[in-house]
Write a protein that holds these residues in place. Sequence first.
Motif, PDB file in Angstrom:
ATOM      1  N   PRO B 191       0.784  -1.214   0.000  1.00  0.00           N
ATOM      2  CA  PRO B 191       0.000   0.000   0.000  1.00  0.00           C
ATOM      3  C   PRO B 191       0.820   1.270   0.000  1.00  0.00           C
ATOM      4  CG  PRO B 191       0.470  -0.633   2.194  1.00  0.00           C
ATOM      5  CD  PRO B 191       1.370  -1.421   1.296  1.00  0.00           C
ATOM      6  N   ASN B 192       2.055   1.252  -0.353  1.00  0.00           N
ATOM      7  CA  ASN B 192       2.818   2.381   0.146  1.00  0.00           C
ATOM      8  C   ASN B 192       3.414   3.414  -0.789  1.00  0.00           C
ATOM      9  OD1 ASN B 192       3.208   3.485   2.638  1.00  0.00           O
ATOM     10  ND2 ASN B 192       4.051   1.637   3.468  1.00  0.00           N
ATOM     11  N   MET B 193       4.146   3.013  -1.797  1.00  0.00           N
ATOM     12  CA  MET B 193       5.002   4.026  -2.384  1.00  0.00           C
ATOM     13  C   MET B 193       4.917   4.166  -3.894  1.00  0.00           C
ATOM     14  SD  MET B 193       6.910   5.748  -0.276  1.00  0.00           S
ATOM     15  CE  MET B 193       6.788   6.542  -1.804  1.00  0.00           C
ATOM     16  N   ALA B 194       5.125   5.378  -4.309  1.00  0.00           N
ATOM     17  CA  ALA B 194       5.337   5.662  -5.718  1.00  0.00           C
ATOM     18  C   ALA B 194       6.834   5.707  -5.944  1.00  0.00           C
ATOM     19  CB  ALA B 194       4.745   7.015  -6.066  1.00  0.00           C
ATOM     20  N   THR B 195       7.382   4.637  -6.419  1.00  0.00           N
ATOM     21  CA  THR B 195       8.815   4.661  -6.676  1.00  0.00           C
ATOM     22  C   THR B 195       9.071   4.621  -8.171  1.00  0.00           C
ATOM     23  OG1 THR B 195       9.497   3.599  -4.635  1.00  0.00           O
ATOM     24  CG2 THR B 195      10.993   3.404  -6.479  1.00  0.00           C
ATOM     25  N   MET B 196      10.004   5.432  -8.597  1.00  0.00           N
ATOM     26  CA  MET B 196      10.436   5.394  -9.977  1.00  0.00           C
ATOM     27  C   MET B 196      11.856   4.835 -10.009  1.00  0.00           C
ATOM     28  SD  MET B 196      10.970   8.503 -12.597  1.00  0.00           S
ATOM     29  CE  MET B 196      12.491   9.009 -11.798  1.00  0.00           C
ATOM     30  N   LEU B 197      12.046   3.767 -10.757  1.00  0.00           N
ATOM     31  CA  LEU B 197      13.382   3.235 -10.970  1.00  0.00           C
ATOM     32  C   LEU B 197      13.650   3.226 -12.465  1.00  0.00           C
ATOM     33  CD1 LEU B 197      13.450   0.109  -8.576  1.00  0.00           C
ATOM     34  CD2 LEU B 197      14.403   2.384  -8.137  1.00  0.00           C
ATOM     35  N   GLY B 198      14.811   3.715 -12.855  1.00  0.00           N
ATOM     36  CA  GLY B 198      15.193   3.698 -14.265  1.00  0.00           C
ATOM     37  C   GLY B 198      16.618   3.171 -14.396  1.00  0.00           C
ATOM     38  N   PHE B 199      16.818   2.235 -15.315  1.00  0.00           N
ATOM     39  CA  PHE B 199      18.155   1.674 -15.535  1.00  0.00           C
ATOM     40  C   PHE B 199      18.472   1.737 -17.018  1.00  0.00           C
ATOM     41  CE2 PHE B 199      16.203  -0.631 -11.936  1.00  0.00           C
ATOM     42  CZ  PHE B 199      17.063  -0.224 -10.928  1.00  0.00           C
ATOM     43  N   VAL B 200      19.630   2.278 -17.334  1.00  0.00           N
ATOM     44  CA  VAL B 200      20.027   2.409 -18.732  1.00  0.00           C
ATOM     45  C   VAL B 200      21.398   1.759 -18.915  1.00  0.00           C
ATOM     46  CG1 VAL B 200      20.591   4.046 -20.580  1.00  0.00           C
ATOM     47  CG2 VAL B 200      18.698   4.535 -19.012  1.00  0.00           C
ATOM     48  N   THR B 201      21.530   0.983 -19.982  1.00  0.00           N
ATOM     49  CA  THR B 201      22.814   0.335 -20.279  1.00  0.00           C
ATOM     50  C   THR B 201      23.225   0.697 -21.703  1.00  0.00           C
ATOM     51  OG1 THR B 201      21.597  -1.601 -21.047  1.00  0.00           O
ATOM     52  CG2 THR B 201      22.436  -1.672 -18.799  1.00  0.00           C
ATOM     53  N   THR B 202      24.529   0.860 -21.882  1.00  0.00           N
ATOM     54  CA  THR B 202      25.023   1.100 -23.239  1.00  0.00           C
ATOM     55  C   THR B 202      26.431   0.535 -23.377  1.00  0.00           C
ATOM     56  OG1 THR B 202      25.571   2.775 -24.913  1.00  0.00           O
ATOM     57  CG2 THR B 202      25.834   3.426 -22.618  1.00  0.00           C
ATOM     58  N   ASP B 203      26.747   0.134 -24.600  1.00  0.00           N
ATOM     59  CA  ASP B 203      28.102  -0.343 -24.849  1.00  0.00           C
ATOM     60  C   ASP B 203      28.991   0.772 -25.396  1.00  0.00           C
ATOM     61  OD1 ASP B 203      26.889  -0.171 -27.330  1.00  0.00           O
ATOM     62  OD2 ASP B 203      26.678  -2.356 -27.544  1.00  0.00           O
ATOM     63  N   ALA B 204      28.473   1.986 -25.340  1.00  0.00           N
ATOM     64  CA  ALA B 204      29.270   3.127 -25.799  1.00  0.00           C
ATOM     65  C   ALA B 204      30.481   3.323 -24.895  1.00  0.00           C
ATOM     66  CB  ALA B 204      28.420   4.394 -25.799  1.00  0.00           C
ATOM     67  N   ASN B 205      31.508   3.901 -25.465  1.00  0.00           N
ATOM     68  CA  ASN B 205      32.707   4.275 -24.712  1.00  0.00           C
ATOM     69  C   ASN B 205      32.587   5.751 -24.350  1.00  0.00           C
ATOM     70  OD1 ASN B 205      35.236   4.668 -23.663  1.00  0.00           O
ATOM     71  ND2 ASN B 205      36.336   4.456 -25.627  1.00  0.00           N
ATOM     72  N   ILE B 206      32.435   6.037 -23.056  1.00  0.00           N
ATOM     73  CA  ILE B 206      32.234   7.406 -22.591  1.00  0.00           C
ATOM     74  C   ILE B 206      32.736   7.498 -21.165  1.00  0.00           C
ATOM     75  CG2 ILE B 206      29.839   6.824 -21.976  1.00  0.00           C
ATOM     76  CD1 ILE B 206      29.103   9.767 -22.438  1.00  0.00           C
ATOM     77  N   SER B 207      33.317   8.619 -20.807  1.00  0.00           N
ATOM     78  CA  SER B 207      33.842   8.762 -19.446  1.00  0.00           C
ATOM     79  C   SER B 207      32.687   8.913 -18.463  1.00  0.00           C
ATOM     80  CB  SER B 207      34.741   9.999 -19.356  1.00  0.00           C
ATOM     81  OG  SER B 207      33.941  11.170 -19.395  1.00  0.00           O
ATOM     82  N   SER B 208      32.924   8.520 -17.218  1.00  0.00           N
ATOM     83  CA  SER B 208      31.872   8.621 -16.204  1.00  0.00           C
ATOM     84  C   SER B 208      31.507  10.085 -15.946  1.00  0.00           C
ATOM     85  CB  SER B 208      32.321   7.947 -14.907  1.00  0.00           C
ATOM     86  OG  SER B 208      33.457   8.598 -14.396  1.00  0.00           O
ATOM     87  N   GLU B 209      32.487  10.964 -16.099  1.00  0.00           N
ATOM     88  CA  GLU B 209      32.234  12.390 -15.864  1.00  0.00           C
ATOM     89  C   GLU B 209      31.236  12.921 -16.896  1.00  0.00           C
ATOM     90  OE1 GLU B 209      36.018  14.305 -15.524  1.00  0.00           O
ATOM     91  OE2 GLU B 209      35.055  16.247 -15.098  1.00  0.00           O
ATOM     92  N   GLN B 210      31.546  12.616 -18.158  1.00  0.00           N
ATOM     93  CA  GLN B 210      30.671  13.041 -19.245  1.00  0.00           C
ATOM     94  C   GLN B 210      29.284  12.394 -19.080  1.00  0.00           C
ATOM     95  OE1 GLN B 210      31.788  15.112 -21.786  1.00  0.00           O
ATOM     96  NE2 GLN B 210      29.773  15.163 -22.748  1.00  0.00           N
ATOM     97  N   LEU B 211      29.320  11.138 -18.676  1.00  0.00           N
ATOM     98  CA  LEU B 211      28.068  10.398 -18.493  1.00  0.00           C
ATOM     99  C   LEU B 211      27.217  11.033 -17.400  1.00  0.00           C
ATOM    100  CD1 LEU B 211      26.917   7.792 -19.762  1.00  0.00           C
ATOM    101  CD2 LEU B 211      27.901   6.513 -17.849  1.00  0.00           C
ATOM    102  N   SER B 212      27.860  11.422 -16.325  1.00  0.00           N
ATOM    103  CA  SER B 212      27.155  11.982 -15.175  1.00  0.00           C
ATOM    104  C   SER B 212      26.498  13.324 -15.522  1.00  0.00           C
ATOM    105  CB  SER B 212      28.147  12.158 -14.018  1.00  0.00           C
ATOM    106  OG  SER B 212      27.483  12.673 -12.901  1.00  0.00           O
ATOM    107  N   THR B 213      27.274  14.194 -16.152  1.00  0.00           N
ATOM    108  CA  THR B 213      26.744  15.495 -16.570  1.00  0.00           C
ATOM    109  C   THR B 213      25.549  15.312 -17.501  1.00  0.00           C
ATOM    110  OG1 THR B 213      29.065  16.139 -16.688  1.00  0.00           O
ATOM    111  CG2 THR B 213      27.445  17.736 -17.478  1.00  0.00           C
TER     112      THR B 213
END
Lengths: 408, 408
Positions: B191-213
């Motif tokens: 009975p409790n929560m509205a949770t949104m979960l999103g997961f994205v995967t890619t085989d691209a080559n990209i830095s975590s910094e660029q990815l985060s921004t």
Amino acid sequence: MYNVQQENFKVLENGNIATAKGFHAGGLHCGIRKQKIDFGWFYSDVPAQAAGVYTTNVFQAAPLKVTQESIAKENKLQAVVVNSGIANACTGEQGLTDAYDMRKLFAETVGVEEHLAAVASTGLIGELLPMEKIQTGISQIHTAEHQGAEKFETAILTTDTHEKGIAIELEIDGEKVVIGGAAKGSGMIHPNMATMLGFVTTDANISSEQLSTTLKKITNQSFNMITVDGDTSTNDMVLVLANGKAGNQPLTNAHSDWETFYSGLKFVCEYLAKEIARDGEGASKLVEVNVDGSFSDESAQAIAKSIISSNLVKTALHGADANWGRIITAIGYSGQSLNPDKVSIYLGDILVVENGIPHRFDEEEAKNYLLKDEVKILAKLGDGNGKATAWGCDLSYEYVRINASYRT
Amino acid sequence: MYNVQQENFKVLENGNIATAKGFHAGGLHCGIRKQKIDFGWFYSDVPAQAAGVYTTNVFQAAPLKVTQESIAKENKLQAVVVNSGIANACTGEQGLTDAYDMRKLFAETVGVEEHLAAVASTGLIGELLPMEKIQTGISQIHTAEHQGAEKFETAILTTDTHEKGIAIELEIDGEKVVIGGAAKGSGMIHPNMATMLGFVTTDANISSEQLSTTLKKITNQSFNMITVDGDTSTNDMVLVLANGKAGNQPLTNAHSDWETFYSGLKFVCEYLAKEIARDGEGASKLVEVNVDGSFSDESAQAIAKSIISSNLVKTALHGADANWGRIITAIGYSGQSLNPDKVSIYLGDILVVENGIPHRFDEEEAKNYLLKDEVKILAKLGDGNGKATAWGCDLSYEYVRINASYRT
């Protein structure tokens, strides 16, 4: 009506907006709505000190502009006219002209200067007032059969299910002073608006400046602390008129009976606000949310409003479900600073969360409590001395039914 | 699935979170919920650059704390485990211990370092995870019968009515790059929560910094622009993992194919966000609100969210009622600066308000339009160049029914 006997004042049986000395009210059916009385007024024998608060919606309806102009002239009002059925909002130049015409004709008929008259409307947005019907209404305001505050109370309603009126009596300088009022609620008129209108009359002697400051302060703790669906209408307005007929010494902060008057005016505004919340569309119960121990009063207000505005909390209350997780969640996204580990939550007297962790409680007992007509939620934050109270209602099938219906 | 064939990428038939090179996913029933698959995972053959965005709710659930700690270490993840049924929120020290234990055991079983594993939970607030069941689940993640992205998609659902997954293919440096994803929606678990979960995967080559921004920017235009009931849960989280297996040159703003990648990632996030809105509890239609011509993009976002969050707008849409007064009202109380006289409103192609004044339209035509499965509202403000899009759904009896039901 509450069965309240406070120390400082008493609630008058059948008290209303015309109970204070020198006030009169009435209402009639002028034909904007099919059957319901849709046209009301009240006035004072003499000009009254006046103050108002108005919607913050960018789309402010024409009557609010005209009423603010009236009050701006010398901070006085003597007569107020209200129609329900059409809000005269989003009606452009013509709407403004109509509101001015309505004020002018009404003022002439009552026999007061134009700037002493105020106008208010509630109902459908985007339609022009049927001015012939308004004129017909105004022409009959002195007819004996249309007199009576209860007629006024009915005239201003839209989807409200009952009239909202009150008057209290208190003593100032040994003189009897009355504060009365009427309101219409947040029910959306078929099909358009949640308008809140509040009107307060008193025979107290008080300056308009003092009245204005006080009204703003009290409104923030009463009318501004209720929510039915969080929508702020184009036509919301609260007016207070004080005609001084009680003959007390002018009321100021320094007056020895100031606290009496202040608490009386606050009681009237709070009563009307709570009646509006209780009568929210489709509502089956009045919900009171108390927040205590936040970093500031402002923070407590924001948290209380976040809880009372949550659709998830409101549907849980409709189902008498002690779903404290939704309350915690609403506190958490209120945008206010707080320590999650210090939050405790009570449903009535039942502790359900203690210091951020669930506290074991009897589900059956909680369910029985939540089935009541009036339900209280208390959030103790343990961070400071801030406190606030907000009122609202549950979210029901009936709310969806009322608001999903076609206008056509 | 959308029938989209963009210039820069193509939507893959049956594409999912495990379509990108080197990714695998699965799910099984570990017994937290009665029957539904309630335990899922995905992982990459090699460590992936990773970024996440998390709920702003003050009551952040234990798994979010653990996942943030994982990513903080070297901005990489290799494996993600998710359970539905219990949110592990408001569970204090024990909850945090459980989330750490879940991560540790999962990481060991997959064969990755602990800080390369993330954990997520969705479900009931205030209850502890049944760790024996979690352990049983983890022990079976290599069993053949539990493999498959569609099982993962099912495992993360709560009151959602359907799985949400996608993958697209695009070309970068002449290499085929895949971006896939899965999500669960704003349906409240009984009975409790509205949770949104999103997961994205890619085989691209990209830095975590660029990815985060990039993830932050795109989330603000996708996942953060949907609303079902405005409640922000304790467990909301979006993660993106990029394992570089496509072999393209590292992606940066300066890369000649950057726009291709950016628009692809945005498409995937927007697709998942819209699927969440469409699958809102009790929803019968997807509503898209476009705001154009406000003073800034931020202002447009606030106005679009004000419209899509209004219970009055949402119930009107449920009733296929062209009630533009409620849209005007929601714009008006958004708190944003704007010129009321310049506001025009369209329902689909039907102009209903022009420069703040109602525009005559065919009610029947408007009603027929609003009966569609997908409905668009456009507010043109005429004040500047700001624009934004938000998505949501109507408010139905069914929403009340789902959320008013007793937990017991």
